[in-house]
Write a protein that holds these residues in place. Structure first.
Motif, PDB file in Angstrom:
ATOM      1  N   TYR A  61      43.995  30.315  35.044  1.00 29.17           N
ATOM      2  CA  TYR A  61      44.480  29.002  35.086  1.00 29.17           C
ATOM      3  C   TYR A  61      43.831  27.780  36.311  1.00 29.17           C
ATOM      4  O   TYR A  61      43.469  26.493  35.584  1.00 29.17           O
ATOM      5  N   THR A  62      44.419  28.651  37.210  1.00 26.55           N
ATOM      6  CA  THR A  62      43.835  27.746  38.041  1.00 26.55           C
ATOM      7  C   THR A  62      42.139  27.758  38.297  1.00 26.55           C
ATOM      8  O   THR A  62      41.911  26.209  38.705  1.00 26.55           O
ATOM      9  N   LYS A  63      41.503  28.402  38.233  1.00 25.94           N
ATOM     10  CA  LYS A  63      39.869  28.672  38.414  1.00 25.94           C
ATOM     11  C   LYS A  63      39.416  27.106  37.185  1.00 25.94           C
ATOM     12  O   LYS A  63      38.875  26.296  37.816  1.00 25.94           O
ATOM     13  N   GLU A  64      40.103  27.577  36.321  1.00 21.88           N
ATOM     14  CA  GLU A  64      40.038  26.402  34.481  1.00 21.88           C
ATOM     15  C   GLU A  64      40.130  24.749  35.271  1.00 21.88           C
ATOM     16  O   GLU A  64      39.177  23.670  34.821  1.00 21.88           O
ATOM     17  N   ASN A  65      41.426  24.960  35.889  1.00 21.53           N
ATOM     18  CA  ASN A  65      41.408  23.831  36.417  1.00 21.53           C
ATOM     19  C   ASN A  65      41.046  22.700  38.013  1.00 21.53           C
ATOM     20  O   ASN A  65      41.825  22.485  38.762  1.00 21.53           O
ATOM     21  N   GLY A  66      40.276  24.015  38.497  1.00 20.77           N
ATOM     22  CA  GLY A  66      40.525  23.063  40.023  1.00 20.77           C
ATOM     23  C   GLY A  66      41.175  23.537  41.163  1.00 20.77           C
ATOM     24  O   GLY A  66      40.984  22.626  41.712  1.00 20.77           O
ATOM     25  N   MET A  67      42.060  24.251  40.767  1.00 16.64           N
ATOM     26  CA  MET A  67      43.098  24.160  41.694  1.00 16.64           C
ATOM     27  C   MET A  67      42.645  25.382  42.625  1.00 16.64           C
ATOM     28  O   MET A  67      41.948  26.974  42.460  1.00 16.64           O
ATOM     29  N   GLU A  68      43.482  25.576  44.322  1.00 14.79           N
ATOM     30  CA  GLU A  68      42.899  26.789  44.696  1.00 14.79           C
ATOM     31  C   GLU A  68      43.971  27.431  44.857  1.00 14.79           C
ATOM     32  O   GLU A  68      45.264  26.802  45.154  1.00 14.79           O
ATOM     33  N   ILE A  69      44.322  29.090  44.549  1.00  9.20           N
ATOM     34  CA  ILE A  69      45.879  29.655  45.036  1.00  9.20           C
ATOM     35  C   ILE A  69      45.730  29.972  46.649  1.00  9.20           C
ATOM     36  O   ILE A  69      45.041  30.451  47.053  1.00  9.20           O
ATOM     37  N   HIS A  70      46.254  29.223  47.117  1.00  8.30           N
ATOM     38  CA  HIS A  70      47.008  29.790  48.628  1.00  8.30           C
ATOM     39  C   HIS A  70      46.660  30.776  49.331  1.00  8.30           C
ATOM     40  O   HIS A  70      46.935  31.318  50.353  1.00  8.30           O
ATOM     41  N   THR A  71      48.018  31.289  48.440  1.00  8.35           N
ATOM     42  CA  THR A  71      48.607  32.558  48.630  1.00  8.35           C
ATOM     43  C   THR A  71      48.833  34.006  47.871  1.00  8.35           C
ATOM     44  O   THR A  71      49.974  32.840  46.819  1.00  8.35           O
ATOM     45  N   VAL A  72      49.212  34.594  47.731  1.00  9.67           N
ATOM     46  CA  VAL A  72      49.924  35.941  46.982  1.00  9.67           C
ATOM     47  C   VAL A  72      50.843  36.308  47.441  1.00  9.67           C
ATOM     48  O   VAL A  72      50.433  37.732  49.006  1.00  9.67           O
ATOM     49  N   HIS A  73      52.331  36.840  47.177  1.00 11.07           N
ATOM     50  CA  HIS A  73      52.967  37.364  48.409  1.00 11.07           C
ATOM     51  C   HIS A  73      54.141  38.810  46.619  1.00 11.07           C
ATOM     52  O   HIS A  73      54.374  37.914  46.367  1.00 11.07           O
ATOM     53  N   GLN A  74      54.044  39.772  47.633  1.00 10.59           N
ATOM     54  CA  GLN A  74      54.721  40.707  46.751  1.00 10.59           C
ATOM     55  C   GLN A  74      56.191  40.989  47.815  1.00 10.59           C
ATOM     56  O   GLN A  74      56.170  41.268  48.671  1.00 10.59           O
ATOM     57  N   LYS A  75      57.420  41.009  47.056  1.00 11.65           N
ATOM     58  CA  LYS A  75      58.366  41.733  48.048  1.00 11.65           C
ATOM     59  C   LYS A  75      58.791  42.871  47.383  1.00 11.65           C
ATOM     60  O   LYS A  75      60.225  43.017  48.751  1.00 11.65           O
TER      61      LYS A  75
END
Length: 116
Positions: A61-75
């Motif tokens: 979704y982010t790629k299709e909408n020109g958005m950028e994922i800043h980070t992904v965290h796992q707890k």
């Protein structure tokens, strides 16, 4: 075509998560409560495989909408407790039932406006 607002993006991501069988999906407007994001999308997941599938949907979704994922965290080490995807104005929290009950994000951020 007009650019989507962060609110529209948060609600669309919530819909994607529901389509992917996430449970108890909520969208909170926290824009007046902090300076680092505007919306939380919170959803309950059931396994690391479920998390991986939903995370892929969010990334697509982010790629299709020109958005950028800043980070992904796992707890947790196996990825099935609490996973956070920071997209800037929208932060997605994918949590197990036990993590969701323990951290109570909706209660912690109770001053935010529930949009969904």
């Amino acid at each position: 075509m007009a650019e989507k607002t962060a609110c529209e993006e948060a609600l669309e991501i919530a819909g994607l998560l529901e389509d992917g069988k996430a449970e108890n999906v909520r969208v909170l407007d926290v824009s007046e409560l902090n300076s680092w994001t505007d919306y939380f999308v919170i959803a309950t997941i059931h396994s690391s495989a479920h998390w991986q599938g939903l995370a892929k949907q969010v990334k697509d979704y982010t790629k299709e909408n020109g958005m950028e994922i800043h980070t992904v965290h796992q707890k947790s080490s196996n990825g099935d407790d609490w996973n956070l995807i920071d997209i800037g104005p929208v932060v997605v929290h994918l949590m197990s039932e036990s993590a969701r009950a323990f951290y109570e994000l909706e209660k912690l951020w109770h001053a935010g406006t529930v949009l969904k």
